[in-house]
Write an enzyme that holds these catalytic residues in place. Sequence first.
Site, PDB file in Angstrom:
ATOM      1  N   ARG A   5     -53.589  25.515 106.835  1.00 20.51           N
ATOM      2  CA  ARG A   5     -52.307  26.018 107.342  1.00 20.51           C
ATOM      3  C   ARG A   5     -51.250  24.924 107.373  1.00 20.51           C
ATOM      4  O   ARG A   5     -50.085  25.170 107.109  1.00 20.51           O
ATOM      5  CB  ARG A   5     -52.507  26.627 108.737  1.00 20.51           C
ATOM      6  CG  ARG A   5     -53.149  28.007 108.661  1.00 20.51           C
ATOM      7  CD  ARG A   5     -53.751  28.398 109.975  1.00 20.51           C
ATOM      8  NE  ARG A   5     -52.744  28.697 110.968  1.00 20.51           N
ATOM      9  CZ  ARG A   5     -53.000  28.760 112.273  1.00 20.51           C
ATOM     10  NH1 ARG A   5     -54.205  28.548 112.708  1.00 20.51           N
ATOM     11  NH2 ARG A   5     -52.046  29.053 113.118  1.00 20.51           N
ATOM     12  N   ARG A  59     -41.527  32.697 106.934  1.00 21.69           N
ATOM     13  CA  ARG A  59     -42.303  31.491 106.652  1.00 21.69           C
ATOM     14  C   ARG A  59     -42.014  30.939 105.272  1.00 21.69           C
ATOM     15  O   ARG A  59     -42.485  29.876 104.909  1.00 21.69           O
ATOM     16  CB  ARG A  59     -43.795  31.786 106.754  1.00 21.69           C
ATOM     17  CG  ARG A  59     -44.197  31.937 108.189  1.00 21.69           C
ATOM     18  CD  ARG A  59     -45.675  31.702 108.377  1.00 21.69           C
ATOM     19  NE  ARG A  59     -45.999  31.927 109.784  1.00 21.69           N
ATOM     20  CZ  ARG A  59     -47.208  31.927 110.272  1.00 21.69           C
ATOM     21  NH1 ARG A  59     -48.224  31.700 109.484  1.00 21.69           N
ATOM     22  NH2 ARG A  59     -47.407  32.140 111.545  1.00 21.69           N
ATOM     23  N   LYS A  75     -45.314  26.540 119.556  1.00 16.87           N
ATOM     24  CA  LYS A  75     -44.349  27.589 119.240  1.00 16.87           C
ATOM     25  C   LYS A  75     -44.588  28.863 120.059  1.00 16.87           C
ATOM     26  O   LYS A  75     -43.668  29.417 120.637  1.00 16.87           O
ATOM     27  CB  LYS A  75     -44.538  27.925 117.764  1.00 16.87           C
ATOM     28  CG  LYS A  75     -43.320  28.259 117.011  1.00 16.87           C
ATOM     29  CD  LYS A  75     -43.608  28.227 115.505  1.00 16.87           C
ATOM     30  CE  LYS A  75     -45.061  28.405 115.178  1.00 16.87           C
ATOM     31  NZ  LYS A  75     -45.411  29.466 114.274  1.00 16.87           N
ATOM     32  N   ARG A  98     -57.033  25.511 121.696  1.00 18.03           N
ATOM     33  CA  ARG A  98     -56.206  26.690 121.909  1.00 18.03           C
ATOM     34  C   ARG A  98     -57.064  27.930 122.126  1.00 18.03           C
ATOM     35  O   ARG A  98     -58.083  28.137 121.475  1.00 18.03           O
ATOM     36  CB  ARG A  98     -55.305  26.910 120.699  1.00 18.03           C
ATOM     37  CG  ARG A  98     -54.328  28.044 120.902  1.00 18.03           C
ATOM     38  CD  ARG A  98     -53.141  27.850 120.044  1.00 18.03           C
ATOM     39  NE  ARG A  98     -53.409  28.297 118.691  1.00 18.03           N
ATOM     40  CZ  ARG A  98     -52.445  28.728 117.884  1.00 18.03           C
ATOM     41  NH1 ARG A  98     -51.200  28.740 118.298  1.00 18.03           N
ATOM     42  NH2 ARG A  98     -52.736  29.109 116.672  1.00 18.03           N
ATOM     43  N   ARG A 128     -59.226  31.731 118.099  1.00 20.01           N
ATOM     44  CA  ARG A 128     -58.923  32.468 116.879  1.00 20.01           C
ATOM     45  C   ARG A 128     -59.653  31.870 115.694  1.00 20.01           C
ATOM     46  O   ARG A 128     -59.838  30.671 115.599  1.00 20.01           O
ATOM     47  CB  ARG A 128     -57.420  32.447 116.614  1.00 20.01           C
ATOM     48  CG  ARG A 128     -56.710  33.613 117.256  1.00 20.01           C
ATOM     49  CD  ARG A 128     -55.226  33.427 117.315  1.00 20.01           C
ATOM     50  NE  ARG A 128     -54.672  32.904 116.077  1.00 20.01           N
ATOM     51  CZ  ARG A 128     -53.368  32.702 115.891  1.00 20.01           C
ATOM     52  NH1 ARG A 128     -52.518  32.989 116.860  1.00 20.01           N
ATOM     53  NH2 ARG A 128     -52.911  32.226 114.771  1.00 20.01           N
TER      54      ARG A 128
END
Length: 215
Positions: A171, A88, A13, A127, A160
């Site tokens: 998540r 969200r 995203k 990531r 992160r």
Amino acid sequence: MKILVMGPPGAGKGSQSAKIVERYKIPSISTGHMFREAYNNNDPVGIEAMKFIKNGNLVSDEITNEIVRHRLKEEDAERSFLLDGYPRTVRQAVALDEMLVKMGTGLSAVINILSSNDVLFERMEARRVCKKCGATYHLVFKKPHVNGVCDKCGGELYQREDDTLESVKRRLEIYESKTKPLLDYYDKKGILYHINGMQPFDKVYADIELVLRDL
Ligand SMILES: [Zn+2]
């Protein structure tokens, strides 16, 4: 062009949104980025928000709606914008609709990037995010030119805290339960477009462009 990009965490995203923003020269409104920026500036809103984010939880609707409401009032967001990571929940979506109706406008399209959980876990582990500008990289699919350094601003890349396995699992669970109902909400409005996110980056982007071209 007022669009929202959706998809489970790790579906690409962020990178796709960055490309759309660059190509169409529209402002990106990312609640995650705004919260991190507020946190880095020792803003109380940012410190409060980061408590939720670090545990893999969603920031409360009240705090999130408020930061978006302020942002939408800025001049550059009048004609076009891309929303990343907001809304969200259905409650946030209803709040957003109310804000936009008051401004005499509405969303043009919701892009949903689809992916499987296996692919997502693999991607999140690799990531990396720029500390300075928030640009995202992937150690396999979207490598920086110099290891550990942002191509765009030279900032330091880091993993992160919410990209750890436990946090990713959490998540994904939250995404399943809270965010999926959003898809039904936008589907009923007739503005939802599904994109296959398990393809190479450029192919995913090309599919998104096909949707945006017709708006
Ligand atoms: Zn950077």
